[in-house]
Design a protein around this motif. Structure first.
Motif, PDB file in Angstrom:
ATOM      1  N   ASN A 205       0.825  -1.206   0.000  1.00  0.00           N
ATOM      2  CA  ASN A 205       0.000   0.000   0.000  1.00  0.00           C
ATOM      3  C   ASN A 205       0.861   1.260   0.000  1.00  0.00           C
ATOM      4  O   ASN A 205       0.586   2.229  -0.733  1.00  0.00           O
ATOM      5  CB  ASN A 205      -0.921  -0.015   1.221  1.00  0.00           C
ATOM      6  CG  ASN A 205      -1.878   1.158   1.248  1.00  0.00           C
ATOM      7  OD1 ASN A 205      -2.673   1.362   0.337  1.00  0.00           O
ATOM      8  ND2 ASN A 205      -1.789   1.962   2.307  1.00  0.00           N
ATOM      9  N   LEU A 206       1.930   1.258   0.802  1.00  0.00           N
ATOM     10  CA  LEU A 206       2.835   2.412   0.846  1.00  0.00           C
ATOM     11  C   LEU A 206       3.572   2.576  -0.475  1.00  0.00           C
ATOM     12  O   LEU A 206       3.789   3.706  -0.943  1.00  0.00           O
ATOM     13  CB  LEU A 206       3.834   2.246   1.998  1.00  0.00           C
ATOM     14  CG  LEU A 206       4.789   3.413   2.251  1.00  0.00           C
ATOM     15  CD1 LEU A 206       4.016   4.712   2.512  1.00  0.00           C
ATOM     16  CD2 LEU A 206       5.703   3.096   3.440  1.00  0.00           C
ATOM     17  N   GLU A 226      -8.903  -1.403   9.421  1.00  0.00           N
ATOM     18  CA  GLU A 226      -9.509  -0.079   9.572  1.00  0.00           C
ATOM     19  C   GLU A 226      -8.492   1.015   9.873  1.00  0.00           C
ATOM     20  O   GLU A 226      -8.650   2.150   9.426  1.00  0.00           O
ATOM     21  CB  GLU A 226     -10.579  -0.112  10.675  1.00  0.00           C
ATOM     22  CG  GLU A 226     -11.795  -0.960  10.309  1.00  0.00           C
ATOM     23  CD  GLU A 226     -12.853  -0.917  11.389  1.00  0.00           C
ATOM     24  OE1 GLU A 226     -12.640  -0.196  12.399  1.00  0.00           O
ATOM     25  OE2 GLU A 226     -13.887  -1.586  11.227  1.00  0.00           O
ATOM     26  N   ASP A 227      -7.458   0.696  10.607  1.00  0.00           N
ATOM     27  CA  ASP A 227      -6.486   1.731  10.974  1.00  0.00           C
ATOM     28  C   ASP A 227      -5.419   1.949   9.905  1.00  0.00           C
ATOM     29  O   ASP A 227      -4.506   2.753  10.084  1.00  0.00           O
ATOM     30  CB  ASP A 227      -5.806   1.387  12.298  1.00  0.00           C
ATOM     31  CG  ASP A 227      -5.066   0.047  12.245  1.00  0.00           C
ATOM     32  OD1 ASP A 227      -5.262  -0.691  11.251  1.00  0.00           O
ATOM     33  OD2 ASP A 227      -4.298  -0.241  13.182  1.00  0.00           O
ATOM     34  N   LEU A 228      -5.530   1.245   8.765  1.00  0.00           N
ATOM     35  CA  LEU A 228      -4.586   1.432   7.665  1.00  0.00           C
ATOM     36  C   LEU A 228      -5.232   2.324   6.610  1.00  0.00           C
ATOM     37  O   LEU A 228      -6.253   1.962   6.021  1.00  0.00           O
ATOM     38  CB  LEU A 228      -4.203   0.079   7.057  1.00  0.00           C
ATOM     39  CG  LEU A 228      -3.249   0.125   5.862  1.00  0.00           C
ATOM     40  CD1 LEU A 228      -1.920   0.790   6.244  1.00  0.00           C
ATOM     41  CD2 LEU A 228      -3.005  -1.287   5.313  1.00  0.00           C
ATOM     42  N   LYS A 229      -4.634   3.471   6.375  1.00  0.00           N
ATOM     43  CA  LYS A 229      -5.182   4.410   5.399  1.00  0.00           C
ATOM     44  C   LYS A 229      -4.841   3.962   3.987  1.00  0.00           C
ATOM     45  O   LYS A 229      -3.671   3.779   3.648  1.00  0.00           O
ATOM     46  CB  LYS A 229      -4.629   5.816   5.648  1.00  0.00           C
ATOM     47  CG  LYS A 229      -5.235   6.871   4.738  1.00  0.00           C
ATOM     48  CD  LYS A 229      -4.694   8.259   5.050  1.00  0.00           C
ATOM     49  CE  LYS A 229      -5.305   9.299   4.123  1.00  0.00           C
ATOM     50  NZ  LYS A 229      -4.762  10.657   4.392  1.00  0.00           N
ATOM     51  N   LEU A 230      -5.854   3.783   3.183  1.00  0.00           N
ATOM     52  CA  LEU A 230      -5.652   3.344   1.806  1.00  0.00           C
ATOM     53  C   LEU A 230      -4.987   4.450   1.001  1.00  0.00           C
ATOM     54  O   LEU A 230      -5.355   5.624   1.106  1.00  0.00           O
ATOM     55  CB  LEU A 230      -7.000   2.965   1.178  1.00  0.00           C
ATOM     56  CG  LEU A 230      -6.972   2.403  -0.243  1.00  0.00           C
ATOM     57  CD1 LEU A 230      -6.256   1.052  -0.287  1.00  0.00           C
ATOM     58  CD2 LEU A 230      -8.396   2.253  -0.787  1.00  0.00           C
ATOM     59  N   ALA A 231      -3.993   4.079   0.189  1.00  0.00           N
ATOM     60  CA  ALA A 231      -3.310   5.046  -0.665  1.00  0.00           C
ATOM     61  C   ALA A 231      -4.333   5.758  -1.554  1.00  0.00           C
ATOM     62  O   ALA A 231      -5.270   5.121  -2.057  1.00  0.00           O
ATOM     63  CB  ALA A 231      -2.255   4.352  -1.517  1.00  0.00           C
TER      64      ALA A 231
END
Length: 411
Positions: A205-206, A226-231
């Motif tokens: 994702n990064l 949920e706590d991972l922000k999608l690119a």
């Protein structure tokens, strides 16, 4: 294979279903050759069968294809057809090991033959492999390395690859936002809709956040952390029409696990590939893609955001990958007949000609010592040894006579 064998015992016990299928009197069966049980079921039903293998020639030893370790890489060797000396040594040892492994696999299914076939007619798995009227492999020589085949072995790949249809409007709108940068497709095949290793997901994702392209990622959104922000340039989709996306004019790259169907579609549409092999034949498949200069691959254990993004940029920006992909596309698309027509024609030929016996070599009926010419080699060796022995005896006799005559004259 143990799982397949256990399932096969259960399947062969379904006598009601087997009796029903016998009464249907089918002309021919087309079977999945990856699961050995399909051979036993077809034999039990008394139906001639065509075996379809889903990938590269991983079972070439079992069906008696001509094999040379000098230029044909053994399954799982991850070699190309151009090996140095040490690689050829290793490849030869792997071929020998393959015979041992294949023997163990076939032994697993001996109990099925003993249990479900009468005395005097208990076929081994090898017998059933060689009894197939036709072998069909889901490969194309735009990907696979050139090798000798037998008349009853045919290659029909790319059955799913076809001219692309227009994608849905919402997907088209997302792609349009990419401008000239285009987009990439990320999918790990039908078996893995969601990557279970979150560290790997975070790195990917990064990496996507640091490239110019839009990203269509087949990933079950309900499983996204949920706590991972999608690119911001990534769109998750539970399912993608891969063929239509690969045929889109703005496609730049396919990130894939390396399954043969995905690679066939990439070749058909001339799309470069970045592979992340996970298991099975995927490692060998992607070695072939790299050897054809149309892509690269990386172990999932080695993926970090920076090197993954750098690898994506390398393939997208270096036009040689696209050029090579288009070259392989021409090879696949310019075949004399489309694969579906070839497949249909061969199936009809087998049915109308009463089987494929005329295509199978007589080598299938030879004992192993005759196949490897051990009897001929032994005979020639004995003859040569005998001739050498006689020559030595004659020479020794002549030398003895010469010395005897000389001694007599001196006396």
């Amino acid at each position: 294979m143990n799982i397949f064998a256990n399932q096969c015992q259960a399947s062969m016990n379904q006598t009601d279903i087997l009796d029903f299928l016998k009464q249907e009197k089918y002309d021919i069966a087309i079977i999945d050759a990856f699961n050995p049980c399909t051979f036993f079921v077809s034999e039990k039903l008394g139906i001639p069968y065509i075996a379809v293998f889903p990938g590269i020639f991983a079972n070439s030893l079992s069906i008696g294809l001509p094999n040379s370790p000098a230029y044909l890489p053994a399954f799982a060797s991850q070699f190309t057809d151009r090996m140095n000396f040490l690689q050829r040594v290793q490849n030869t040892l792997m071929y020998i090991g393959s015979y041992v492994v294949e023997g163990k696999i076939q032994a697993i299914f001996d109990s099925i033959s003993e249990r479900h076939f009468p005395d005097g007619f208990r076929p081994s798995l090898r017998d059933l492999y060689q009894k197939a009227e036709l072998w069909i492999y889901n490969v194309d020589f735009s990907i696979e390395f050139a090798r000798p085949l037998l008349p009853h072995v045919q290659c029909f790949s790319g059955l799913r690859a076809k001219p692309a249809n227009q994608v849905s409007q919402d997907v088209e709108d997302f792609i349009a936002e990419s401008g000239d940068s285009g987009f990439i497709v990320v999918t790990m095949g039908s078996m893995i809709s969601t990557i279970p290793i979150m560290d790997l997901v975070k790195e990917m994702n990064l990496a996507f956040a640091n490239i110019l392209q839009k990203v269509i990622w087949r990933y079950n959104a309900s499983h996204w952390q949920e706590d991972l922000k999608l690119a911001p340039n990534v769109r998750l989709m539970d399912w993608v029409n891969q063929n239509d996306l690969l045929g889109h004019p703005k496609i730049r790259l396919l990130v894939t696990h390396g399954g043969m169907n995905s690679l066939n579609e990439a070749v058909y549409h001339g799309v470069p590939v970045l592979g992340i092999p996970l298991f099975g034949d995927q490692f060998d498949n992607l070695v072939r893609i790299k050897a054809k200069l149309m892509g690269e691959y990386i172990s999932p254990l080695e993926i970090k955001s920076k090197n993954f993004a750098d690898l994506i940029r390398k393939i997208v920006e270096n036009k040689s990958y696209k050029t090579s992909a288009m070259k392989q596309s021409v090879i696949m698309r310019s075949r004399p007949f489309p694969p579906d027509r070839q497949l249909l024609g061969w199936v009809e030929h087998i049915i109308q000609s009463g089987g494929g016996g005329h295509l199978r070599p007589y080598s299938y009926q030879l004992p192993w010592y005759q196949y490897w010419l051990l009897d001929v080699i032994s005979f020639i060796s004995i003859c040569v040894a005998g001739i050498v022995y006689l020559i030595v005896k004659v020479i020794r006799g002549l030398i003895y006579l010469m010395f005897s005559n000389r001694k007599q004259k001196q006396s």
